[in-house]
Design a protein around this motif. Structure first.
Motif: not given
Length: 284
Positions: A182-183, A185, A192, A210-212, A220-221, A224, A249, A253
């Motif tokens: 649970k980022p 930010y 990145n 996961r990418t943030f 969150e992308d 990617t 991935q 989401l």
């Protein structure tokens, strides 16, 4: 508009990339026949689409290329990005583009020439070389650990993975740990971050990713391509991944992003399905 060219209708496509299911991957807006648009025109339209990336297809300047692409986020132009590469190739082919050589097309972009091939019913691009890799400063790792809300020792390894976008890759013990993030930010603003964790042996997927992208609009992308290209070079190169594997991935989401990685000869190919969801014209 800032260009001297009068606005006209241009073919337009919105493509869902890295998913066989429409609306479960990463969307991309593609403007075909973008001649006459200047940088400001392109940036304004990319900002308006409100997607992570918008691409503009142009005649190539290199005789080896089939077409040229310019890739924009809502605020800047990228020399290369993964899902825009596959989505642009998909849109160009659907619009009737015929590659100079059978089975493989060549895309010209800010990072140079990128090869794209058919891989069954998917497309795959050859991962471009990393322009920066290797050690990540301890101060950055401390910020990343804080942003991922975990102890620093849970980051099992890390590497810069720059191939256009400036990714830092971090490896965790498991896919389960990746999915639990649970980022925060604010704690990792300006970095990145791509996080990778292995699925158990015998699973359908080799890794969960996961990418943030912390920023003015922290995000969150969904899926990617550029990060998975760099991560594949890192993971295969360090013996942590086999020469062929699949990545999941976007799970958190509600997406179904699927990335296929295959190392063949001296290339690492990054592949996935693309589905056209919107087709028509845009007045630009």
């Amino acid at each position: 508009m800032t260009s001297n060219t009068a606005r006209r209708l241009r073919p337009f496509s919105q493509v869902d990339v890295f998913s066989v299911e429409p609306y479960r991957g990463n969307p991309l807006a593609v403007v075909l026949e973008a001649e006459g648009l200047d940088t400001e025109d392109m940036q304004r339209f990319a900002n308006w689409t409100n997607l992570s990336e918008t691409t503009f297809l142009l005649p190539p300047t290199d005789p080896r290329a089939d077409y040229r692409v310019r890739i924009f986020t809502g605020s800047e132009e990228f020399p290369f990005a993964g899902h825009p590469t596959l989505g642009s190739a998909h849109a160009w082919l659907e619009a009737g583009g015929v590659p100079r050589q059978d089975g493989e097309l060549v895309q010209e972009c800010g990072a140079g020439l990128v090869r794209v091939k058919r891989d069954g019913d998917r497309l795959a691009f050859a991962a471009p070389p990393l322009t920066r890799s290797g050690e990540v400063a301890e101060s950055d790792l401390a910020r990343i650990a804080s942003g991922l809300r975990m102890p620093r020792e849970e980051l099992r390894d890390s590497s810069w993975l720059v191939n256009g976008p400036e990714w830092i890759g971090v490896l965790l013990d498991s896919a389960e740990r990746v999915l639990a993030i649970k980022p925060d930010y604010a704690a990792m603003a300006g970095l990145n971050i791509g996080v990778v964790g292995p699925h158990p042996a015998g699973s359908e997927f080799g890794f969960e990713v996961r990418t943030f992208i912390p920023g003015d609009a922290a995000a969150e992308d969904p899926v990617t391509g550029s990060f998975n290209a760099g991560a594949a070079q890192w993971l295969i190169g360090t013996g942590r991944a086999p020469e062929s594997y699949r990545v999941a991935q976007g799970t958190v989401l509600g997406r179904a992003g699927r990335v296929h990685i295959d190392a063949l000869d001296d290339d690492i190919w990054v592949g996935g399905h693309s589905v056209s969801c919107i087709e028509g014209f845009v007045l630009l």
